[in-house]
Design an enzyme around this catalytic site. Structure first.
Site, mmCIF file in Angstrom:
data_model
loop_
_atom_site.group_PDB
_atom_site.id
_atom_site.type_symbol
_atom_site.label_atom_id
_atom_site.label_comp_id
_atom_site.label_asym_id
_atom_site.label_seq_id
_atom_site.Cartn_x
_atom_site.Cartn_y
_atom_site.Cartn_z
ATOM 1 N N HIS A 205 0.844 -1.206 0.000
ATOM 2 C CA HIS A 205 0.000 0.000 0.000
ATOM 3 C C HIS A 205 0.877 1.253 0.000
ATOM 4 O O HIS A 205 0.621 2.211 -0.728
ATOM 5 C CB HIS A 205 -0.869 0.067 1.265
ATOM 6 C CG HIS A 205 -1.921 -0.994 1.377
ATOM 7 N ND1 HIS A 205 -2.047 -1.793 2.496
ATOM 8 C CD2 HIS A 205 -2.908 -1.363 0.522
ATOM 9 C CE1 HIS A 205 -3.083 -2.605 2.330
ATOM 10 N NE2 HIS A 205 -3.611 -2.373 1.146
ATOM 11 N N LYS B 71 -17.557 -7.272 7.073
ATOM 12 C CA LYS B 71 -16.592 -8.228 7.646
ATOM 13 C C LYS B 71 -15.860 -7.600 8.820
ATOM 14 O O LYS B 71 -15.468 -6.430 8.768
ATOM 15 C CB LYS B 71 -15.618 -8.740 6.585
ATOM 16 C CG LYS B 71 -14.795 -7.673 5.902
ATOM 17 C CD LYS B 71 -13.796 -8.282 4.941
ATOM 18 C CE LYS B 71 -12.972 -7.185 4.294
ATOM 19 N NZ LYS B 71 -12.078 -7.593 3.262
HETATM 20 O O1 PNS Z 1 -8.550 -2.845 0.420
HETATM 21 P P1 PNS Z 1 -9.766 -3.363 -0.290
HETATM 22 O O2 PNS Z 1 -10.729 -3.982 0.700
HETATM 23 O O3 PNS Z 1 -9.432 -4.272 -1.428
HETATM 24 O O4 PNS Z 1 -10.502 -2.060 -0.931
HETATM 25 C C1 PNS Z 1 -11.677 -2.182 -1.700
HETATM 26 C C2 PNS Z 1 -12.300 -0.793 -1.939
HETATM 27 C C3 PNS Z 1 -12.545 -0.063 -0.638
HETATM 28 C C4 PNS Z 1 -11.398 0.026 -2.813
HETATM 29 C C5 PNS Z 1 -13.648 -1.043 -2.701
HETATM 30 O O5 PNS Z 1 -14.352 -2.067 -2.069
HETATM 31 C C6 PNS Z 1 -14.527 0.187 -2.748
HETATM 32 O O6 PNS Z 1 -14.252 1.120 -3.483
HETATM 33 N N1 PNS Z 1 -15.568 0.197 -1.899
HETATM 34 C C7 PNS Z 1 -16.459 1.320 -1.737
HETATM 35 C C8 PNS Z 1 -17.882 0.996 -2.164
HETATM 36 C C9 PNS Z 1 -18.079 1.324 -3.621
HETATM 37 O O7 PNS Z 1 -17.886 2.433 -4.086
HETATM 38 N N2 PNS Z 1 -18.447 0.255 -4.362
HETATM 39 C C10 PNS Z 1 -18.628 0.336 -5.793
HETATM 40 C C11 PNS Z 1 -17.306 0.102 -6.482
HETATM 41 S S1 PNS Z 1 -17.524 0.214 -8.209
#
Ligand code: PNS
Length: 161
Positions: free
Chosen positions: A17, A41
């Site tokens: 990261h 989760k």
């Molecule tokens: O570290 P992660 O858990 O892989 O991050 C995933 C994240 C937070 C980038 C993704 O799940 C996200 O953008 N979630 C926010 C909800 C959202 O906007 N969902 C639609 C995505 S197209």
């Protein structure tokens, strides 16, 4: 001012990261690390702990701010006038889902996604793997910053009692 966001769960933040956030911080005037409030989760660390670890490890970059978010990432971006999401791509396996999200975010709100190729040193790295390896006593000292390592060790010891 050119702004970007690096979103994620950061449970916990890893060197992978930080590689992406530090490189983003050189490309944009201000980078917001958006730490997701994870309702579904249960993480190893609380939201506050995850944010604190990101703050501690990005303080030296000088132009990184850390915030939490819930709901749609594009709403967070719109509220703050952030037009770009920066993500790391580790391998082809990341690509399908990341492309879907990038296309959805572009379609929903015109928010663009910039993919940075992950440093090969970290192409296998994820927070979940770090937690799993550390749980079974493996050495993750090269994969997370010192402050994260000590919190991780402490948390896993506490949870095993
Ligand atoms: O570290 P992660 O858990 O892989 O991050 C995933 C994240 C937070 C980038 C993704 O799940 C996200 O953008 N979630 C926010 C909800 C959202 O906007 N969902 C639609 C995505 S197209």
């Amino acid at each position: 001012m050119h702004k970007a966001v690096c979103p994620g769960s950061f449970d916990p933040v890893t060197n992978g990261h930080l590689d992406i956030v530090s490189r983003a911080s050189k490309l944009y005037d201000e980078v917001t690390v958006a730490v997701m409030v994870n309702k579904s989760k249960k993480g190893l660390f609380t939201l506050e702990e995850r944010m604190e670890m990101v703050r501690e490890t990005t303080a030296d970059y000088g132009n990184v701010v850390v915030e939490s978010f819930h709901g749609l990432l594009v709403d967070f971006c719109r509220d703050r006038g952030i037009p770009v999401i920066v993500k790391g791509l580790r391998a082809v396996s990341d690509f399908d889902y990341e492309l879907q999200m990038a296309q959805m975010n572009q379609g929903l709100a015109g928010v663009e996604t910039l993919f940075l190729s992950t440093n090969p040193l970290y192409s296998f790295l994820s927070s979940s793997l770090v937690k799993e390896v550390a749980t079974y006593g493996g050495d993750v000292s090269g994969l997370v910053p010192k402050t994260v390592l000590s919190r991780l060790t402490e948390r896993l010891e506490r949870d095993s009692q």
